[in-house]
Design an enzyme around this catalytic site. Sequence first.
Site, PDB file in Angstrom:
ATOM      1  N   ARG A  74       0.802  -1.226   0.000  1.00 60.56           N
ATOM      2  CA  ARG A  74       0.000   0.000   0.000  1.00 60.56           C
ATOM      3  C   ARG A  74       0.832   1.273   0.000  1.00 60.56           C
ATOM      4  O   ARG A  74       0.344   2.329  -0.367  1.00 60.56           O
ATOM      5  CB  ARG A  74      -1.024  -0.051   1.142  1.00 60.56           C
ATOM      6  CG  ARG A  74      -2.134  -1.066   0.812  1.00 60.56           C
ATOM      7  CD  ARG A  74      -3.033  -1.371   1.986  1.00 60.56           C
ATOM      8  NE  ARG A  74      -2.365  -2.051   3.066  1.00 60.56           N
ATOM      9  CZ  ARG A  74      -2.128  -3.363   3.121  1.00 60.56           C
ATOM     10  NH1 ARG A  74      -2.500  -4.134   2.132  1.00 60.56           N
ATOM     11  NH2 ARG A  74      -1.526  -3.900   4.145  1.00 60.56           N
ATOM     12  N   GLU A 111       3.340  -8.616  12.468  1.00 61.83           N
ATOM     13  CA  GLU A 111       2.408  -8.852  13.565  1.00 61.83           C
ATOM     14  C   GLU A 111       1.967 -10.313  13.578  1.00 61.83           C
ATOM     15  O   GLU A 111       1.710 -10.889  14.622  1.00 61.83           O
ATOM     16  CB  GLU A 111       1.205  -7.928  13.370  1.00 61.83           C
ATOM     17  CG  GLU A 111       0.126  -8.039  14.396  1.00 61.83           C
ATOM     18  CD  GLU A 111      -1.040  -7.133  14.090  1.00 61.83           C
ATOM     19  OE1 GLU A 111      -2.022  -7.208  14.838  1.00 61.83           O
ATOM     20  OE2 GLU A 111      -1.001  -6.367  13.113  1.00 61.83           O
TER      21      GLU A 111
END
Length: 191
Positions: A74, A111
């Site tokens: 992104r 994560e």
Amino acid sequence: MSSFAAPAASSLSEATAFIRERIRTVPDWPQPGVQFRDITPVLQDRRALRTLIDLLVQRYIDADIDTVAGLDARGFIIGPILAYELSLGFVPIRKKGKLPYKTLSQSYELEYGSATVEIHEDACKPGDRVVLVDDLIATGGTMMAGKILLERLGAEVVEGAAIIDLPALGGSKLLRDSGLPLFTVCEFDGH
């Protein structure tokens, strides 16, 4: 060196709130327990996208920057638009195996897993001043890997910029502790 500019506090807070309201939270994606912050509604809304880009342009228009680097995937959306608006070039930092020329690689923890990113070995010159762009800072691994790659090429990463900060995951603290100044448009609690 020019310092980074910021819009007036009231317009910044209004713009931040406007963008934050358009970020969608998708629970349990890509795995259970993750609250994915989806920026596609911001990208789909022409006013929100313009507001976001204008915030970034106002911040960097008078800064001493040579190029904008964006992180896969992104950061590839926002980074080139920002580079274009600032009349600068764009450096892609891609997932492993996606760049066609000679590369440098850097692995990092996410994560919810691990990954490797790469940069072309001729992407920038020693001494180039770079703003590093991504959509979100969670654990900080992706941006840290991008910073390390750019520094291995001799560039100076003058600031990391992201739309979203998730401070509870510790990434923004990790990046700041490494000496990287950060600019984030908004933040969300939790994961």
